[in-house]
Design a protein around this motif. Structure first.
Motif, short mmCIF file in Angstrom:
data_model
loop_
_atom_site.label_atom_id
_atom_site.label_comp_id
_atom_site.label_asym_id
_atom_site.label_seq_id
_atom_site.Cartn_x
_atom_site.Cartn_y
_atom_site.Cartn_z
N LEU A 1 -7.24 -8.37 49.45
CA LEU A 1 -8.61 -8.43 48.97
C LEU A 1 -8.61 -8.94 47.53
O LEU A 1 -7.72 -8.63 46.75
CB LEU A 1 -9.28 -7.06 49.02
CG LEU A 1 -9.43 -6.38 50.39
CD1 LEU A 1 -10.15 -5.05 50.22
CD2 LEU A 1 -10.15 -7.27 51.38
N GLU A 2 -9.63 -9.72 47.22
CA GLU A 2 -9.80 -10.24 45.87
C GLU A 2 -10.93 -9.44 45.22
O GLU A 2 -12.10 -9.63 45.52
CB GLU A 2 -10.14 -11.73 45.92
CG GLU A 2 -10.15 -12.41 44.58
CD GLU A 2 -10.42 -13.91 44.71
OE1 GLU A 2 -10.05 -14.65 43.81
OE2 GLU A 2 -11.02 -14.32 45.74
N VAL A 3 -10.56 -8.52 44.33
CA VAL A 3 -11.51 -7.55 43.78
C VAL A 3 -11.71 -7.79 42.29
O VAL A 3 -10.76 -8.11 41.57
CB VAL A 3 -10.99 -6.11 44.02
CG1 VAL A 3 -11.97 -5.09 43.47
CG2 VAL A 3 -10.74 -5.86 45.50
N GLU A 4 -12.97 -7.62 41.87
CA GLU A 4 -13.28 -7.74 40.45
C GLU A 4 -13.07 -6.38 39.79
O GLU A 4 -13.83 -5.43 40.01
CB GLU A 4 -14.73 -8.19 40.28
CG GLU A 4 -15.13 -8.43 38.83
CD GLU A 4 -14.31 -9.50 38.16
OE1 GLU A 4 -13.70 -9.17 37.11
OE2 GLU A 4 -14.25 -10.64 38.68
N GLU A 5 -12.02 -6.26 38.99
CA GLU A 5 -11.66 -4.99 38.38
C GLU A 5 -12.69 -4.51 37.37
O GLU A 5 -12.94 -3.31 37.23
CB GLU A 5 -10.30 -5.10 37.69
CG GLU A 5 -9.79 -3.78 37.12
CD GLU A 5 -8.45 -3.91 36.41
OE1 GLU A 5 -7.75 -2.90 36.28
OE2 GLU A 5 -8.13 -5.05 35.98
N ASN A 6 -13.36 -5.43 36.69
CA ASN A 6 -14.27 -5.06 35.60
C ASN A 6 -15.42 -4.17 36.05
O ASN A 6 -15.91 -3.32 35.30
CB ASN A 6 -14.83 -6.32 34.92
CG ASN A 6 -13.75 -7.10 34.19
OD1 ASN A 6 -12.72 -6.53 33.83
ND2 ASN A 6 -13.96 -8.39 33.99
N LYS A 7 -15.88 -4.35 37.30
CA LYS A 7 -17.03 -3.56 37.75
C LYS A 7 -16.67 -2.09 37.97
O LYS A 7 -17.55 -1.26 38.16
CB LYS A 7 -17.64 -4.16 39.01
CG LYS A 7 -16.77 -4.09 40.25
CD LYS A 7 -17.50 -4.74 41.43
CE LYS A 7 -16.69 -4.65 42.73
NZ LYS A 7 -17.42 -5.28 43.85
N TYR A 8 -15.38 -1.77 37.93
CA TYR A 8 -14.95 -0.38 38.06
C TYR A 8 -14.38 0.17 36.75
O TYR A 8 -13.80 1.25 36.74
CB TYR A 8 -13.87 -0.26 39.14
CG TYR A 8 -14.28 -0.74 40.50
CD1 TYR A 8 -15.23 -0.05 41.25
CD2 TYR A 8 -13.73 -1.90 41.05
CE1 TYR A 8 -15.61 -0.48 42.51
CE2 TYR A 8 -14.10 -2.34 42.31
CZ TYR A 8 -15.04 -1.63 43.04
OH TYR A 8 -15.42 -2.07 44.28
N ALA A 9 -14.56 -0.57 35.67
CA ALA A 9 -13.91 -0.23 34.40
C ALA A 9 -14.24 1.17 33.92
O ALA A 9 -13.40 1.84 33.30
CB ALA A 9 -14.27 -1.26 33.33
N ASP A 10 -15.44 1.64 34.18
CA ASP A 10 -15.88 2.95 33.69
C ASP A 10 -15.63 4.08 34.69
O ASP A 10 -16.11 5.20 34.49
CB ASP A 10 -17.37 2.90 33.33
CG ASP A 10 -17.67 1.91 32.21
OD1 ASP A 10 -16.78 1.72 31.35
OD2 ASP A 10 -18.77 1.34 32.22
N ASP A 11 -14.92 3.77 35.76
CA ASP A 11 -14.69 4.77 36.80
C ASP A 11 -13.18 4.94 37.00
O ASP A 11 -12.53 4.13 37.65
CB ASP A 11 -15.35 4.32 38.12
CG ASP A 11 -15.38 5.42 39.17
OD1 ASP A 11 -14.44 6.24 39.20
OD2 ASP A 11 -16.33 5.45 39.96
#
Length: 329
Positions: free
Chosen positions: A201-211
């Protein structure tokens, strides 16, 4: 920042994911919408991918959950995952085993009552026309008039005979995150599949930065992607399901050929039937004409008309007239 992580739809990756206690608590808390304080993986069954069976991955958990009022209690979570359509009978058979398992009885009740159970289904396919990605099926008690019974509930006897269910349709996870559960399940979103390798999977890590919990899950999936043993198991799953697809394709082609042959035979039978009906209609017409001609000849004879005149009037030969008269007698 883009991260390339292992696809948790694969049984080997999902097993690796759920063996981590922190991740198990994160996922189960989101599914139950309750805080899971403690979770323990129980004896469970994994599919043998060498067998010609439908993949159904199963894990059993004993989880201690805390309600909003602070009350803590133990529940069983029967988690079943499949990425192919399968019969509900398979799910029911597995649940029946859990109902019959004496280990699932509450020790403090001397075996009279069972530990409450929740069945979780992670499906790699859609269920009919249900549009919601996650569906909660909760049991309630009602009296004769349809009024919900609340006094004395929950009750250990009732809970021993019923269970709640949570159904997750993975194909309906389309990147929309509206709540905590959808955020956690977003790592299963197959629209993020890497174009060159569906195992990733190609996931955008930034959208989970605060979790922190989600970042932890991503790093666990990243670790799975780098694990040679897990990658080999993923390859084995692909080979297994490719064999299933080839078999199903061959069966579909065979059924198509059989259907075409059946249609051809049916068309020929219909053609023969039409010809037989046409012949029958012609025979009936000839018979009606002969009967009419006999009646005419009979009337001519009764009027005393000579046979020569009957031949001339009907245009029939003497032999035909005599044959008609003979059959009439």
């Amino acid at each position: 920042m883009k991260l390339y992580v292992a696809n948790p739809l694969y049984d080997s990756v999902f097993k690796y994911l759920m063996e981590d206690n922190r991740i198990a608590k994160t996922l189960l808390s989101a599914l139950l919408k309750k805080e899971v304080i403690e979770v323990k993986m129980r004896r469970h069954e994994y599919p043998n991918i060498a067998r010609d069976t439908i993949s159904m991955f199963r894990i059993d958990f004993a989880a201690t959950v805390q309600e909003e009022d602070g009350h803590k209690h133990l529940i069983l979570i029967e988690l079943q995952k499949t990425w192919l359509e399968t019969e509900t009978l398979r799910f029911r058979q597995y649940l029946a085993l859990q109902y019959n398992n004496k280990e699932n009885m509450l020790t403090e009740s001397n075996g009279k009552f069972a530990i409450p159970m929740v069945a979780v289904y992670l499906l790699g396919h859609k269920v009919g026309n249900i549009k919601e990605p996650v569906v909660y099926v909760n049991h309630k008690a009602f009296d004769y008039n349809g009024k919900e019974v609340k006094t004395g509930m929950p009750n250990p006897f009732v809970d021993s005979l019923q269970h709640d269910s949570i159904i997750v349709q993975i194909p309906l996870l389309h990147g929309q995150v509206n709540n905590r559960l959808e955020e956690v399940l977003s790592v299963f979103d197959q629209t993020q599949t890497y174009a060159d390798d569906k195992r990733m999977l190609e996931v955008e890590e930034n959208k989970y930065a605060d979790d922190a919990d989600m970042v932890y899950i991503l790093h666990r999936l990243q670790s799975a992607a780098a694990n040679p043993e897990i990658r080999n198991q993923m390859n084995a799953e692909d080979e297994f399901f490719k064999a299933l697809e080839d078999r199903d394709t061959a069966i579909m082609q065979r059924d198509k050929i059989i259907k075409e042959r059946e249609n051809t035979i049916k068309e020929k039978e219909d053609t023969i039937k039409e010809k037989e009906d046409t012949i029958k209609e012609k025979e009936d017409t000839i018979l009606q004409q002969q009967q009419l001609l006999r009646s005419i000849i009979q009337g001519m004879r009764k009027s005393g008309m000579p046979i020569e005149n009957i031949v001339q009037a009907t245009g029939k030969s003497m032999e035909e007239i005599n044959e008609l008269i003979k059959n009439q007698q």
